[in-house]
Design a protein around this motif. Structure first.
Motif, mmCIF file in Angstrom:
data_model
loop_
_atom_site.group_PDB
_atom_site.id
_atom_site.type_symbol
_atom_site.label_atom_id
_atom_site.label_comp_id
_atom_site.label_asym_id
_atom_site.label_seq_id
_atom_site.Cartn_x
_atom_site.Cartn_y
_atom_site.Cartn_z
ATOM 1 N N VAL A 12 0.797 -1.248 0.163
ATOM 2 C CA VAL A 12 0.018 0.169 -0.073
ATOM 3 C C VAL A 12 0.768 1.196 0.014
ATOM 4 O O VAL A 12 1.890 1.342 0.196
ATOM 5 N N ASN A 13 0.241 2.664 -0.212
ATOM 6 C CA ASN A 13 0.835 3.668 -0.075
ATOM 7 C C ASN A 13 0.120 4.407 1.205
ATOM 8 O O ASN A 13 -0.813 3.786 1.631
ATOM 9 N N SER A 14 0.646 5.466 1.522
ATOM 10 C CA SER A 14 -0.176 6.408 2.630
ATOM 11 C C SER A 14 -1.655 6.530 2.424
ATOM 12 O O SER A 14 -2.270 6.159 3.227
ATOM 13 N N ALA A 15 -1.762 6.812 1.225
ATOM 14 C CA ALA A 15 -3.498 7.202 0.864
ATOM 15 C C ALA A 15 -4.312 5.905 1.122
ATOM 16 O O ALA A 15 -5.386 6.068 1.368
ATOM 17 N N ARG A 16 -3.653 4.634 1.087
ATOM 18 C CA ARG A 16 -4.478 3.656 1.361
ATOM 19 C C ARG A 16 -4.448 2.982 2.639
ATOM 20 O O ARG A 16 -5.165 2.129 2.874
ATOM 21 N N LEU A 17 -3.822 3.360 3.647
ATOM 22 C CA LEU A 17 -3.802 2.975 4.721
ATOM 23 C C LEU A 17 -5.142 3.032 5.454
ATOM 24 O O LEU A 17 -5.301 2.005 6.262
ATOM 25 N N ALA A 18 -5.771 3.922 5.450
ATOM 26 C CA ALA A 18 -7.196 4.056 6.033
ATOM 27 C C ALA A 18 -8.024 2.937 5.736
ATOM 28 O O ALA A 18 -8.656 2.485 6.319
ATOM 29 N N ASP A 19 -7.660 2.381 4.619
ATOM 30 C CA ASP A 19 -8.562 1.053 4.119
ATOM 31 C C ASP A 19 -8.274 -0.089 4.733
ATOM 32 O O ASP A 19 -8.785 -1.428 4.652
ATOM 33 N N PHE A 20 -6.880 -0.178 5.549
ATOM 34 C CA PHE A 20 -6.569 -1.215 6.034
ATOM 35 C C PHE A 20 -6.289 -1.113 7.531
ATOM 36 O O PHE A 20 -5.365 -1.941 8.302
ATOM 37 N N ILE A 21 -6.889 -0.416 8.361
ATOM 38 C CA ILE A 21 -6.822 -0.457 9.819
ATOM 39 C C ILE A 21 -7.008 -1.761 10.611
ATOM 40 O O ILE A 21 -8.039 -2.138 10.213
#
Length: 110
Positions: A12-21
């Motif tokens: 992932v990149n930083s923008a996709r982190l919220a999708d993987f909490i």
């Protein structure tokens, strides 16, 4: 270990982190700052992420891949890290991450 017991660890990149909490991910990144067991890294898309490193983590290279659990949209608890050297094309890494997460391909790969 059976295949269903293995946890999928997408890059992932930083923008996709919220999708993987709460999930385990892989974050290719550039090390910007080391402060004890706290790292500040730059993800492939340019966003900064705080990483709580494991004790004695090897972060001697400029680029690493953090394998860890996502605590929040901007922080990760490191489980392990992989050294990736001192020269990595982060634009190419980010383009690859975006292709992986494109709905046209994601379900075919994962």
């Amino acid at each position: 270990m059976a295949d269903e017991d293995r946890e999928h660890t997408p890059r992932v990149n930083s923008a996709r982190l919220a999708d993987f909490i709460g999930k385990t991910i892989r974050l290719p990144c550039k090390v910007l700052k080391v402060d004890g067991e706290r790292l500040t890294v730059e993800a492939a898309d340019g966003g900064q992420v705080a990483v709580n490193a494991t004790p004695n983590a090897d972060v001697s290279d400029t680029f690493i891949e953090v394998i860890g659990k996502v605590n929040s949209p901007s922080s990760i608890q490191m489980l392990a890290s992989i050294s990736m050297g001192s020269d990595l094309d982060m634009k190419l890494v980010n383009d690859t991450i975006e292709l992986i997460h494109d709905r046209r391909f994601y379900n075919r790969m994962f």
